[in-house]
Design a protein around this motif. Structure first.
Motif, short mmCIF file in Angstrom:
data_model
loop_
_atom_site.label_atom_id
_atom_site.label_comp_id
_atom_site.label_asym_id
_atom_site.label_seq_id
_atom_site.Cartn_x
_atom_site.Cartn_y
_atom_site.Cartn_z
N ILE A 1 0.86 -1.18 0.00
CA ILE A 1 0.00 0.00 0.00
C ILE A 1 0.89 1.24 0.00
N SER A 2 0.55 2.20 -0.85
CA SER A 2 1.33 3.43 -0.92
C SER A 2 0.39 4.62 -0.91
N ASN A 3 0.83 5.71 -0.29
CA ASN A 3 0.05 6.95 -0.32
C ASN A 3 0.64 7.95 -1.31
N ASP A 4 1.45 7.44 -2.23
CA ASP A 4 2.04 8.31 -3.25
C ASP A 4 0.99 8.56 -4.34
N VAL A 5 -0.06 9.28 -3.97
CA VAL A 5 -1.15 9.63 -4.88
C VAL A 5 -1.31 11.16 -4.84
N ARG A 6 -1.34 11.79 -6.01
CA ARG A 6 -1.46 13.24 -6.09
C ARG A 6 -2.63 13.59 -7.02
N PHE A 7 -3.27 14.74 -6.73
CA PHE A 7 -4.45 15.16 -7.47
C PHE A 7 -4.21 16.56 -8.06
N ARG A 8 -4.74 16.75 -9.27
CA ARG A 8 -4.68 18.07 -9.89
C ARG A 8 -6.01 18.36 -10.56
N ILE A 9 -6.49 19.59 -10.36
CA ILE A 9 -7.77 20.01 -10.93
C ILE A 9 -7.48 20.95 -12.11
N LYS A 10 -8.07 20.61 -13.26
CA LYS A 10 -7.90 21.41 -14.47
C LYS A 10 -9.27 21.72 -15.08
N LYS A 11 -9.26 22.61 -16.05
CA LYS A 11 -10.51 22.98 -16.73
C LYS A 11 -10.80 21.98 -17.85
N SER A 12 -12.05 21.53 -17.92
CA SER A 12 -12.48 20.60 -18.97
C SER A 12 -12.74 21.37 -20.27
N ASN A 13 -12.54 20.70 -21.38
CA ASN A 13 -12.78 21.33 -22.69
C ASN A 13 -14.24 21.26 -23.11
N ASP A 14 -15.06 20.56 -22.33
CA ASP A 14 -16.48 20.47 -22.64
C ASP A 14 -17.27 20.66 -21.35
N SER A 15 -18.52 20.27 -21.39
CA SER A 15 -19.39 20.47 -20.23
C SER A 15 -19.44 19.26 -19.31
N LEU A 16 -18.57 18.29 -19.52
CA LEU A 16 -18.56 17.07 -18.72
C LEU A 16 -17.34 17.04 -17.78
N ILE A 17 -17.48 16.19 -16.75
CA ILE A 17 -16.37 15.96 -15.82
C ILE A 17 -15.59 14.74 -16.30
N HIS A 18 -14.30 14.89 -16.39
CA HIS A 18 -13.44 13.78 -16.81
C HIS A 18 -12.41 13.50 -15.71
N ILE A 19 -12.07 12.25 -15.56
CA ILE A 19 -11.02 11.87 -14.61
C ILE A 19 -9.97 11.05 -15.35
N GLU A 20 -8.75 11.45 -15.20
CA GLU A 20 -7.63 10.77 -15.86
C GLU A 20 -6.73 10.18 -14.77
N VAL A 21 -6.55 8.86 -14.83
CA VAL A 21 -5.72 8.15 -13.84
C VAL A 21 -4.45 7.68 -14.53
N ARG A 22 -3.32 8.22 -14.09
CA ARG A 22 -2.03 7.80 -14.65
C ARG A 22 -1.25 7.02 -13.58
N LYS A 23 -0.97 5.74 -13.89
CA LYS A 23 -0.23 4.87 -12.98
C LYS A 23 1.21 4.74 -13.48
N GLU A 24 2.16 4.91 -12.58
CA GLU A 24 3.57 4.86 -12.95
C GLU A 24 4.32 3.88 -12.05
N ALA A 25 5.36 3.27 -12.64
CA ALA A 25 6.23 2.36 -11.88
C ALA A 25 7.58 2.30 -12.58
N ASN A 26 8.58 1.82 -11.87
CA ASN A 26 9.93 1.65 -12.43
C ASN A 26 10.16 0.20 -12.80
N GLY A 27 11.04 -0.01 -13.77
CA GLY A 27 11.38 -1.36 -14.20
C GLY A 27 12.70 -1.38 -14.95
N SER A 28 13.13 -2.56 -15.32
CA SER A 28 14.40 -2.72 -16.04
C SER A 28 14.28 -2.32 -17.50
#
Length: 608
Positions: A399-426
């Protein structure tokens, strides 16, 4: 082909061929006949045999080596023939004899002289070793003991660690005289006839050296004292080396062997965090670390013993080179593991998902953060932003609390949520594969968006710097109301320049320009970015760096603020020329505006 026999000489076992054995037997028989009827003959013979055994042992390269006539001849040449010496009482007269043994280059060994001791024989032994009167040594110990206390400690340590000169060979070693038939006989007869004072200054050097003078000049005595102090300092360094080496070895044994190798204390998380990506067992890493660190400190301990005890027996070249090889193997293995561990984090990969959100009230969005019950579970182990726990089925969960949130303006009249997951590897593929295994959840309840403030990994993937970045796109004029949590995870572009730790205290409305407009902020919380702010200050705290410099005399000003949101710089000169620079830390957006001579130049660069 020669026949060999086994002999026990002075309690030491040797393999000797028959011809050499007969020669040695004849030699020892002739010595016994020479000393027959002489006072102390038994002790003389025993000491001679002990010296012969010692010489044989020095010439042997290994325990199975057979002594030949060559080695016997070399020993006889060192010890001398019985007929070469006068064995009657007149050898103890005051005048040295013409035929003496060479003592040039003989290395003295430190022993305690118990025959001339006052307490433990330390000072009397140092007299032989250093070459000046024991009275001076006793005075130095006494002065150091009275004024610093070191003298008493040093004396006790030397008393414990320095062996006493018990045998005749040791007494000759103590004085630096060669251990041959003549000197062994003399030393034994000194004890029987109590004539030590009569012969102690006689030097039986074969080259006819002068009789040692007991008188010294003042400067010679000062030089001897300085030399003695240097040698005492060297012994003190030896004690420090012994304590350091022994303490480190004990600590390594307890910390690495008992925990990592012998598994007396079990920490199941060690394989996940300490040997994360190499898949090397913890006992192997612990053992290699013990050898890599412990072997140098063992030699440090051994060096300290050699400094303190000059006649300490060597551990042998085989042991030295074996330990050196083991140390090199451990170092190389740890370097390889370290390189593999670093390579496992060489690349960063990400996977992104984007979805539309539908809420019951399209005018207002309530945002709430949900925490994990496992975060505070007993027995969890934390490493940076990540912990490892076990669920009810015994499954390992990261379990990690390395989660960050950013609020931006939508280009339309709907709410969108974008989830970007990152990890390190070889590799990029490996990193993306680990990123896909990250689990992150959110849910919409009415007009409330509940976001997890944590991520989880269930499938056994080890620590790979996993993180989640949430971009929430909100249409213009939508009101955003937070459930206050004092969670420093929110990154926004707002009209009050409020930091991410304080955003959720207020209600906001998305503006047409993508900037959040505060609906209930008091005026006094406005950040010091207005041109009429004349407060000169430099603030450095947990929120970042805030610098404001104004010169009211000519209108020049400089302002800079650095925090988790990024970097903001404003500057103005006395001609009303202005420079505004804004660097956003989350999306990499770089904005620069220059007003010069009434002309405004604006440039914007964004990563996304």
């Amino acid at each position: 082909m020669n026949k060999t026999v086994n002999i026990n000489l002075a309690n030491m076992l040797f393999h000797i061929d028959e011809k050499a054995y007969n020669k040695l037997q004849r030699y020892l028989d002739s010595i016994r006949r020479s000393f027959a009827g002489t006072a102390g003959s038994d002790e003389i013979i025993a000491d001679i045999e002990a010296r012969v055994a010692e010489l044989f042992h020095e010439k042997m390269e290994n325990e199975r080596q057979v002594i030949t006539s060559k080695e016997v001849d070399e020993v006889i040449n060192i010890m001398g023939q019985p007929e070469d010496y006068m064995v009657d009482e007149d050898i103890f007269e005051d005048e040295p004899k013409a035929k003496t043994s060479d003592t040039t280059g003989r290395v003295k060994k430190l022993y305690r002289d118990i025959d001339h001791k006052y307490i433990g024989g330390v000072c009397a032994g140092l007299e032989h070793y250093l070459g000046f009167d024991a009275l001076w040594i006793r005075i130095i110990f006494l002065l150091l003991g009275v004024f610093t206390g070191f003298g008493f400690i040093a004396y006790i340590l030397l008393w414990i660690l320095v062996p006493e000169a018990a045998t005749t060979s040791q007494k000759l070693d103590m004085t630096g005289k060669p251990i041959n038939i003549s000197n062994i006989e003399r030393k034994v007869k000194e004890g029987f006839d109590d004539v030590t004072e009569k012969v102690k200054n006689v030097d039986y050097d074969g080259m006819g050296n002068k009789v040692k003078s007991s008188s010294k000049t003042f400067f010679d005595t000062i030089g001897d004292i300085i030399l003695f102090l240097f040698k005492v300092f060297g012994k003190f360094i030896g004690i420090i080396l012994i304590i350091t080496g022994a303490a480190t070895l004990i600590g390594l044994f307890v910390g690495l062997l008992t925990v990592g190798t012998l598994d007396w204390v079990q920490f199941p998380w060690m394989d996940d965090f300490i040997v994360n990506s190499t898949n090397s067992p913890i006992w192997l890493v612990s053992l290699l670390t013990f050898f890599a660190v412990g072997i140098p400190f063992f030699f440090l301990l051994y060096l300290g013993l050699k400094i303190l005890i000059t006649n300490l027996k060597s551990i042998g070249n085989i042991a030295k080179f074996s330990l050196l090889g083991l140390w090199l193997i451990s170092i190389i293995a740890l370097i390889v593991m370290g390189v593999r561990e670093a390579a496992a984090h060489a690349y960063t990969g990400s996977v992104t998902t984007k979805n539309e959100l539908h809420i019951s009230n399209p005018d207002t969005l309530n945002i709430s953060l949900a925490s994990s019950d496992l975060w505070d579970a007993r027995g969890n182990v934390r490493m940076n932003d990540m912990i490892m726990v076990y669920d009810e089925d015994g499954e390992k969960i990261l379990i990690s609390n390395d989660v960050r949130f950013r609020i931006k303006k939508s280009n339309d009249s709907l709410i969108h949520i974008e989830v970007r997951k990152e990890a390190n590897g070889s590799s990029i593929q490996d990193a993306r594969g680990k990123a896909t295994k990250i689990e992150y959840k959110y849910v919409v309840e009415g007009n409330t968006l509940v976001l997890n403030d944590f991520l989880t990994v269930h499938d056994g993937t080890r620590f790979s710097d996993q993180e989640v970045r949430i971009n929430l796109f909100v249409p213009k004029n939508m009101v955003i109301d937070f459930e206050e949590s004092r969670n420093c995870r929110w990154s926004t572009n707002n009209d009050k320049n409020i930091g991410r730790c304080d955003v959720d205290e207020y209600t906001w409305k998305m503006g047409n320009d993508g900037e959040l407009k505060c609906q209930d902020c008091p005026e006094e919380i406005e950040q010091s970015w207005n041109d009429d702010d004349d407060e000169n200050r430099i603030r450095i705290n947990g929120q970042g760096i805030d610098i404001n410099i104004n010169d009211n005399g000519n209108g020049e000003s400089f302002k800079m603020k650095i925090n988790e949101d990024g970097v903001k710089i404003k500057a103005k000169d006395n001609d009303e020329d202005k420079v505004d620079i804004n660097i956003d830390s989350d999306d990499g957006k770089f904005e620069m505006k220059i007003e010069e001579d009434g002309v405004t130049t604006k440039k914007t660069i964004a990563k996304d």
